[in-house]
Design an enzyme around this catalytic site. Structure first.
Site, PDB file in Angstrom:
ATOM      1  CG  HIS A  74      -0.309  -0.124   2.515  1.00 40.88           C
ATOM      2  ND1 HIS A  74       0.091   0.992   3.206  1.00 40.88           N
ATOM      3  CD2 HIS A  74       0.062  -1.192   3.268  1.00 40.88           C
ATOM      4  CE1 HIS A  74       0.677   0.620   4.343  1.00 40.88           C
ATOM      5  NE2 HIS A  74       0.667  -0.700   4.401  1.00 40.88           N
ATOM      6  CB  ALA A  75       0.219   4.843   0.548  1.00 43.28           C
TER       7      ALA A  75
END
Length: 88
Positions: free
Chosen positions: A15-16
């Site tokens: 994810h980010a």
């Protein structure tokens, strides 16, 4: 051109935050670097491209490096993924 397959160990996938670590690591090398997943290729030097790969926990990806510094880049990125990209 060098490549290696690696399994993602992050419980939340890439994810980010871990994607940012991945991209920052890739940007240190002048060679072309890609993630390959399900027959598709994603640039490892673009946060949006890495996120769009949608890599989940337990999935295998192939990291491909081509050009100057490819061996060092590949080793650094494989180590980063195996180490959880700072998100374990």
């Amino acid at each position: 051109m060098k490549s290696r397959e690696v399994t993602v160990v992050n419980k939340m996938g890439i994810h980010a935050r871990p994607a940012s670590v991945f991209v920052k690591t890739a940007m240190k090398y002048p060679c072309e670097i890609y993630i390959e997943k399900n027959g598709r290729r994603f640039s490892s030097k673009s946060l949006m491209k890495v996120l769009s790969a949608g890599v989940k926990y337990g999935e295998s990806i192939r990291i491909v490096a081509d050009g100057q510094g490819e061996e060092e880049a590949l080793e650094a990125l494989v180590s980063a993924v195996e180490g959880g990209l700072g998100d374990l």
